[in-house]
Enzyme design. Structure first.
Site, short mmCIF file in Angstrom:
data_model
loop_
_atom_site.label_atom_id
_atom_site.label_comp_id
_atom_site.label_asym_id
_atom_site.label_seq_id
_atom_site.Cartn_x
_atom_site.Cartn_y
_atom_site.Cartn_z
N ASP A 199 3.77 -10.81 -27.02
CA ASP A 199 3.87 -11.46 -28.33
C ASP A 199 2.95 -10.71 -29.29
OD1 ASP A 199 4.51 -13.40 -30.27
OD2 ASP A 199 2.70 -14.52 -29.77
N ASN A 216 5.61 -20.87 -27.73
CA ASN A 216 6.82 -20.08 -27.94
C ASN A 216 6.92 -18.92 -26.95
OD1 ASN A 216 4.52 -18.98 -29.37
ND2 ASN A 216 5.90 -17.49 -30.25
N ARG A 274 -2.51 11.22 14.32
CA ARG A 274 -2.75 10.64 12.98
C ARG A 274 -3.81 11.44 12.23
NH1 ARG A 274 -0.36 7.44 9.20
NH2 ARG A 274 -1.91 6.43 7.90
#
Length: 1534
Positions: free
Chosen positions: A611, A1067, A1327
């Site tokens: 807004d 609003n 890993r």
């Protein structure tokens, strides 16, 4: 008022010299305007209600009249649903066709009680369970719990097995209940708020006491559970009398705002005393008795020849004086929830509207009232609403008892700017006293309505009738349904859970088949040494084995994962709440996570919808600069100017310090000069915004009487041309406060006050002004008010010397087009250039002009105005035509520049979010021009963007069809897509869904609400979406709350992206709820957005920290935690599976049962939870310094299916190592233990496997953790040691059964310790190798940034963050080098502020130097900018010619008043602005949305009468002269 014999204006009103012409401040919608009035006027008394099907589904206009004959009315009219068109009857019997067999009304209406909460005490348990079991994992866990109940499947403890599911369900339910309870509190406050309702009079439109048995049952449950809850609260919470306030207090509610407003009107001069009977529980407050009403006796002119003229002068009146009254009706205070359709209500000043109300009368004689609509459109400026002309005589309860009328209304619909209805009544005409009363009617529009959620302002009271209640009101229809939000990862997790179900199914099938085959063999030892299978047959045994395997392998879908995720999200929410960097001390507001389960969604946001008013801006207008008689005044340093300088590499922080110090010094001089000039009691130092010492000197006459007179007249014009309401606040000294329809207007009048021209108030015939200590009264003859199409307002004032002056203020393009031809050519050019510079600084510009009217001209205008004001058809168009005729041939006085203050840090925040790849759209209810203004100020727009304006102009005649509008919109969309070589095809949409790169910074798109209605249709939505995706910025203006939500839904669903909406008012609730993440700003006003949001913050600037820091952290942490959780459970579960291969898959546990319980409880869960809560790849300051790191979240690369399967495969590999390496070591161990069992026993083998597995898992989590702090290391060590501790303690008790003394037996074996070392190394080696290669050869962005941070490249950012207590400047810390270079550039700029113009004589130097680059930004009210677009090259040439001429004319005497010396201003704003102007793109120059100095020259006087020929063109060599105003003879060209 339209009628079949309707009244119009009261002739008595002609005695009032002040006449106002008002137009609706809204955009007309389809088929409105004149067609609306004709349709309503044409309704006859025999017309019925319209068919519900004839209204548009989206709540917009309908193309047919809303009436149909009675005989064609559909079932929907009488089915009692209350959603169709409605007819309401007041003091009239309900027609028989609208009654049922018992005489009750057929049509039922929605109650005024609202509920935004998702649950009730009765529905909470079933509804919450339904939502929770939408998670497929919860269904699986419930199924496993049921399986464990049956002993045949090998379940150990059904009760213990169900505890995790019960915990996760209960924790989630408690969290949901707390979140929903907050909404329920707000609902109760609103529903129990007070309103003055007329009681003691029958309302035939509704059935009294219509409470169904179901509602009674629900209410009883609510009271019962509420009593239980309050009793529980009382156990740990001291009773607070303030929290238990009775309804009868003067402050009964919070409403939607932060502060409460008492029902007593603060502006009322009357003191009301409560009058009530002994039996009344709710006090009644009567309105003070007004003055006696004049009798309705109208003089009948003999000159009137027809009845139509008589009817036109008749004053409508709803009151039937012959109707007897009971005298029992009184206005009592009642609850909002008790209001019903058809009630009379009285609203007092500052009260909030409880429902949608049609205004019948107000305390204003003209029927006007002011309303603040911030909860609807976010604007705090006041708007005018008018009472119906026929109802203005209603004052008291007895008047309401005598009022007989009918209201025909359209169905409830969400369009905030449209309403169609009609009021009908019967009235006797005075010229036929014996005749039957005539049928009268008057149309009702949105300007006659007060909408729920608004506040009545500056009006003592308003009286009206309720037309829509509860969820039928416009604000509630726009609010949407409170959604149940789930994080995106949680939704995507369902797919991975299903995949694991597939793996689990395969494992169970293998186990079942293998075990069945094993039991089917007759030549195996199993057949000789066992007592037989459980099932009796191999097939049934395999079936039982299948379900037993489901129980044993259930950790493949770990319920502990969901418990851990709830813990992680809750702790993440706590740390967000505890971040002092997002604490707003002014209102004691931290960042409050209201939805704890979506913090990771904040790290994946690609689109932010914001807004404007109250979100990006403070909605505080400050008068900064002015140009009067060709002289510019005012010193300011705006956000837009800082943004331009920042793009040029200037060190704006240092520059700002210097400039603000100079401005502070100038303010001291200004105040000193004003007080020397006039001891103004209304001048308060803190309120002064117009800082102009040179203006004060001119006002004192130090530069001649001509400029002094011009300045005085200019300020007087500001004090006279307005519609503000002045309020004097007592004090020493007193203070004048102004309330206006527009905050800009209040700023203008406030500056006039500070300069000594104080508006003291208004009376019936004019305005009282204190002019430099002298009180004067200025009769105002007419006020022609502002509206969005006129873009100007005018006041016609009779001056003390008898002259009649019309003062007009408005958009520069509008005023320039109405200037008198042939006059003030140089002044116009000078003013246009000044306005251009003001616009460059991000200021909203306005022009002021005047016109002197002769008595004859004014009489002619007044005659035409009165005729237009009484017209039955096209009244608004005729009034505008009359105003247009008088507002011509104006004389320019000057211009103003007002700053719409942005919130602190808004431009930097938007810049950082843009650098992070986030696209920000502005969805506002403001005008297009205002939104564009703010766009430039806050870095959303810049002068490098081509503007795409999608605009469908409405046919105000109402003849346009939907197909025509859609065709126009489609053409514009096709033209816009063509710029990007696109057509809007499905293939392009699929490509766009995969493309997360930010669009090129070349285009911006602006669209208004009316056009948005058509482009959001199914036929055009895809094209509109693709066009918007190509634009860097999108501004949607004049949009309703429902349209905001529709735009968010379009982007969220159309592109499959994560969206965030941020707003501060009611609003914004719809779009906040529609977005994936809703953020509410807890301002000083409304908190409805906060209550409906997922996160509440105090300022927009905190969004950068919430998104770029906490959002990114939360997403990365959670994604890594989930991956590691699946990984560790794969190791554990598959280790059990490998063991089954050696036991004919009889589903026996290899681990002792407590190991299985402890694995996800203590052994491995805490490190992975800690990873999800505390892990940091980079610090918060680095996250802000390098916002580009956020893009991995936008592209959703932290949680992908590739990553999931990589971890799963890694887990399976490590499970093989974790099982077989210990198995080999156990086989090699031959030493028997003291009880005759060696370590090859099943549970001892489990101990061999469990210890290395736990070490491996925790080490793996450490490898995947970026931040190894002391807490993480301690937790991992404790988790590893705990398995030793538990094994030693537990096996020392005989209750461990077969596991008794396993610890000393296992720990004394060398092979165990060898296994403990070898197994983790082999498991983790792949890993570690892959991770090392990735970081060295294929590093992520964060890997590079981490190395830079370790090297100290961000030390400056860290130091700045430390010194600013968490308020870091992200871009300032990118590198020491960039910081140094920008500082050097800033130093060069400061040093060269005058030297570059040294060759120009100081007396002849322009106010600002010509430049080859100009800028285009903003103005106020329809003036979209003042870009100066003459030839850049010619400007440079003219400067050279001017310098050459100066060299040639050395020694010649110059005019002493040619320019103002710059000694008054240490650093003129104009030098700074011109030096920082950027090059403008051609699209801005050509766009009609912007007004440049050159364009003003082209359009000037185009709306004025024929002027003088030979208008002179301006050129830069002309020396600016003083005295070019209306007071100078030089203002007219020779």
């Amino acid at each position: 008022m339209t009628s079949t014999g309707g009244g119009a204006l009261d002739p008595a009103s002609a005695e009032n010299p002040v006449q106002r012409s008002r137009w609706a401040t809204r955009r007309l919608t389809v088929n409105s305007g004149a067609m609306k009035r004709l349709s309503l006027r044409g309704r006859g008394p025999n017309k019925g209600m319209a068919n519900e099907k004839k209204r548009a589904s989206d709540g917009t206009d309908v193309s047919q009249p809303v009436d149909t004959p009675k005989d064609s009315s559909s079932e929907e009219e009488v089915n009692g649903d209350g959603v169709g068109p409605r007819r309401l009857f007041f003091n009239l019997p309900l027609p028989r066709e609208l009654q049922d067999e018992e005489g009750h009304p057929i049509q039922q209406y929605t109650r005024n009680k609202i509920r935004t909460a998702k649950y009730t005490p009765l529905s909470f348990i079933p509804k919450n369970l339904f939502f929770q079991f939408q998670n497929i994992a919860n269904i699986f866990f419930l199924f496993v719990v049921i399986l464990v109940i049956f002993p045949i499947f090998g379940g150990v403890n059904p009760g213990l097995n169900s505890v995790p599911l019960i915990v996760i369900i209960c924790v989630t339910a408690i969290k949901d209940a707390i979140e929903d309870y907050r909404r329920t509190i707000l609902d109760n406050e609103l529903n129990n708020a007070s309103v003055h309702r007329l009681l003691g009079k029958e309302n035939v439109n509704v059935r009294e006491d219509n409470v169904s048995a179901w509602r009674k049952f629900k209410k009883a449950n609510s009271r019962f559970f509420g009593a239980i809850w309050h009793a529980i609260e009382g156990l740990w919470k001291k009773q607070e009398p303030q929290a238990q306030r009775a309804f009868t207090t003067a402050d009964p509610r919070m409403s939607i705002e932060t502060r409460n407003t008492a029902w007593e009107p603060v502006a009322s001069p009357h003191s009301r005393q409560s009058v009530s009977s002994p039996h009344e529980e709710i006090q009644m407050t009567p309105v003070p008795s007004p003055l006696p009403r004049d009798p309705d006796t109208l003089g009948i002119s003999s000159a009137v020849e027809n009845e139509a003229a008589l009817l036109q002068n008749l004053r409508g009146d709803l009151i039937n004086p012959e109707l007897p009254v009971s005298g029992k009706a009184r206005f009592h205070r009642d609850h909002w929830k008790n209001l019903v359709v058809g009630d009379f209500v009285r609203i007092y000043n500052d009260d909030e509207l409880p429902a949608d109300i049609i205004i019948l009368a107000t305390s204003d004689p003209d029927g006007a009232c002011y309303v603040e609509t911030k909860n609807l459109d976010g604007e705090t400026n006041l708007k005018v609403r008018s009472a119906l002309r026929c109802g203005r005589n209603l004052k008291h309860a007895r008047d309401c008892e005598r009022a007989q009328f009918t209201i025909e209304s359209e169905p409830p619909q969400p369009n905030l700017y449209k309403y169609n209805g009609a009021i009908k009544w019967r009235q006797k005409v005075p010229w036929e006293p014996e005749a039957e009363p005539r049928e009268m009617s008057e149309p009702i529009s949105i300007d006659n309505m007060l909408l729920r959620g608004c506040n009545l302002r500056n009006t003592e009271w308003a009286l009206g009738v309720v037309i829509f209640t509860g969820h039928d009101t416009k604000i509630m229809m726009n609010a949407g349904i409170t959604p149940s939000k789930r994080a995106r990862i949680a939704r995507e997790l369902n797919f991975n859970v299903i995949c694991n179900f597939g793996i689990l199914l395969v494992m169970c099938l293998i186990s079942a088949i293998a075990n069945g085959i094993a039991w089917g063999k007759t030549d195996a030892s199993l057949n000789w040494f066992e007592f037989g299978s459980v099932g009796g047959t191999p097939g049934l045994t395999g079936f039982i084995t299948f379900w037993a395997a489901v129980i044993v392998f259930q950790n493949l879908v770990p319920i502990s994962l969901y418990i851990s995720l709830e813990i992680v999200r809750t702790l993440q929410a706590f740390f967000i709440y505890s971040d002092v960097g997002m604490y707003y001390d002014k209102i004691d507001q931290p960042c409050i996570p209201k939805s704890w389960n979506i913090s990771d969604d904040v790290g994946q946001i690609e689109y932010i919808f914001s807004d404007k008013t109250g979100t990006l801006t403070q909605n505080v207008m400050e008068f900064k600069k002015a140009t009067i008689n060709g002289q510019p005044y005012g010193e300011a340093y705006t956000e837009a100017q800082a943004g331009m300088n920042k793009r040029l590499g200037v060190d704006v922080e240092e520059e700002a310090k210097t400039i603000r110090a100079e401005i502070a010094e100038a303010k001291v001089r200004t105040l000193r000069g004003l007080r020397e000039l006039h001891d103004n009691p209304y001048l308060h130092d803190e309120d002064l915004t117009f800082i102009a010492p040179d203006f004060v000197e001119d006002l004192a006459g130090k530069h001649g009487p001509e400029q002094q007179q011009a300045n005085e007249h200019f300020m007087l014009a500001l004090a006279l041309c307005h519609t503000v309401i002045a309020e004097k606040q007592p004090g020493d000294p007193p203070k004048m406060v102004f309330k206006a329809q527009s905050p800009d207007e209040a700023a203008l009048v406030a500056t006039a006050r500070d300069m000594g021209f104080t508006v003291l108030g208004s009376s019936n015939d004019g305005i009282n002004v204190n002019v430099m200590g002298v009180d004067r009264h200025y009769p105002v003859l007419n006020t022609i008010e502002f509206n969005s199409s006129r873009k100007r307002m005018s006041s016609i004032v009779r001056m003390p010397d008898g002259r009649i002056l019309l003062f007009c203020k408005g958009a520069d393009s509008v005023i320039y087009s109405r200037l008198k031809k042939g006059e003030q050519a140089e002044l116009r050019q000078e003013t246009a250039k000044h306005l251009e510079l003001f616009a460059v600084e991000g200021l909203r510009t306005l022009c002021i002009a005047q016109k002197e009217l002769t008595e004859e001209e004014y009489r002619e205008f007044r005659r035409e105005h009165d005729i237009a004001a009484t017209a039955l058809e096209n009244r608004e168009e005729k009034l505008e035509e009359v105003a247009d005729k008088i507002e011509r041939d104006l004389t320019l006085l000057g211009g103003t520049a007002i700053e719409d203050r942005l919130q602190d840090g808004v431009p930097d925040t938007i810049g950082l979010l843009g650098d992070a790849g986030i696209k920000l759209w502005v969805l506002t209810g403001d005008k297009v021009e205002t939104a564009i203004n703010i766009g430039f100020s806050c870095n959303l727009l810049n002068n490098d963007l081509d503007l795409l304006r999608i605009q469908v102009n409405e046919d105000e005649t109402g003849l346009g069809t939907e197909d025509e509008y859609i065709a126009i919109a489609a053409e514009q969309l096709d033209n816009g897509l063509a710029k990007f070589h696109m057509t809007g095809s499905d293939e392009e949409l699929k490509k766009a869904m995969k493309d997360h790169e930010p669009p090129a910074p070349t285009h911006a798109l602006v669209i208004d609400g009316f056009t948005l209605r058509w482009v959001l249709s199914d036929a055009l939505k895809q094209k509109f979406l693709l066009l918007c995706k190509q634009c860097k910025s999108v501004l949607c203006c004049r949009v309703s709350p429902a349209q905001k939500a529709a735009v968010v839904a379009m982007v969220k669903n159309g592109l499959d992206v994560m969206t965030l909406s941020i707003g501060d008012g009611a609003n914004d609730v719809a779009m906040i709820q529609e977005a994936d993440v809703g953020v509410g700003i807890a301002g000083l006003e409304g908190r409805q957005a906060v209550m409906s949001s997922d996160f509440a913050i105090g300022q927009f600037r905190f969004l950068q920290r919430l998104v770029l820091v906490h959002g990114r952290w939360s997403y990365r942490r959670l994604a890594e935690s989930i991956s590691n959780f699946f990984y560790k459970n794969m190791i554990w579960t598959w280790a059990i599976f490998w063991y089954q291969a050696f036991t004919d898959f009889d589903i026996s546990y290899i681990f002792e049962y407590t190991y299985i319980l402890m694995f996800n409880l203590f052994f491995t869960s805490v490190p992975v939870i800690l990873m999800g809560v505390l892990d940091q790849d980079v610090s918060d300051t680095v996250s802000l310094a390098v916002p580009q790191l956020y893009r991995r979240g936008i592209e959703r690369k932290e949680w992908t299916q590739t990553k999931f399967w990589a971890y799963m495969i890694d887990g399976i590999y490590q499970s093989v190592i974790s099982y077989f390496v210990p198995y080999i070591f156990v086989v090699l161990t031959t030493s028997p233990s003291w009880n005759g069992l060696d370590v090859a026993e099943r549970m001892r083998l489990g101990a061999y496997i469990a210890h290395p597995a736990v070490f491996t898992i925790n080490s793996y989590i450490m490898i995947n953790t970026y931040r190894w702090d002391w807490l993480m290391i301690v937790v991992v060590v404790i988790s590893d040691v705990f398995i030793f501790f538990w094994t030693g303690v537990y096996t020392s008790f005989t209750s461990s059964a077969g596991f008794f003394h396993a610890a000393p037996q296992v720990y004394q074996q060398l092979t165990f310790w060898m296994c403990l070392i070898v197994t983790p190394v082999i498991c983790l080696l792949p890993r570690i190798v892959v991770k090392a290669i990735q970081k060295q050869r294929f590093p992520y962005d964060v890997d590079i940034i981490r190395e830079q941070a370790k090297r100290g490249d961000f030390a400056a950012a860290d130091a700045a963050a430390a010194s600013a207590a968490g308020d870091s400047e992200g871009e300032g810390g990118l590198s020491n080098k960039s910081s140094t270079s920008s500082g050097m550039l800033s130093g060069r700029s400061r040093k060269a502020k005058h030297t570059q113009y040294a060759s120009v004589d100081e007396d002849r130097r322009p106010i600002y130097p010509p430049s080859i680059a100009t800028h285009n930004t903003r103005t106020q009210n329809g003036s979209d900018g003042t870009t100066y677009i003459m030839s850049r090259a010619s400007a440079e040439l003219q400067l050279q010619r001017q310098q050459t001429q100066r060299d040639d004319d050395i020694g010649e005497e110059q005019e002493p008043a040619a320019t103002r010396p710059s000694i008054d201003r240490c650093r003129p704003s104009y030098d700074r602005v011109r030096r920082s102007i950027d090059r403008v793109r051609p699209s801005f120059e050509a766009s009609n949305d912007f007004t440049s100095a050159a364009r003003l020259s082209r359009i000037e006087s185009t709306h004025s009468a024929q002027g003088l020929p030979g208008q002179r063109r301006f050129n830069l060599t002309t020396v600016r002269k003083r005295g070019l105003s209306a007071f100078s003879k030089k203002s007219i060209d020779p």
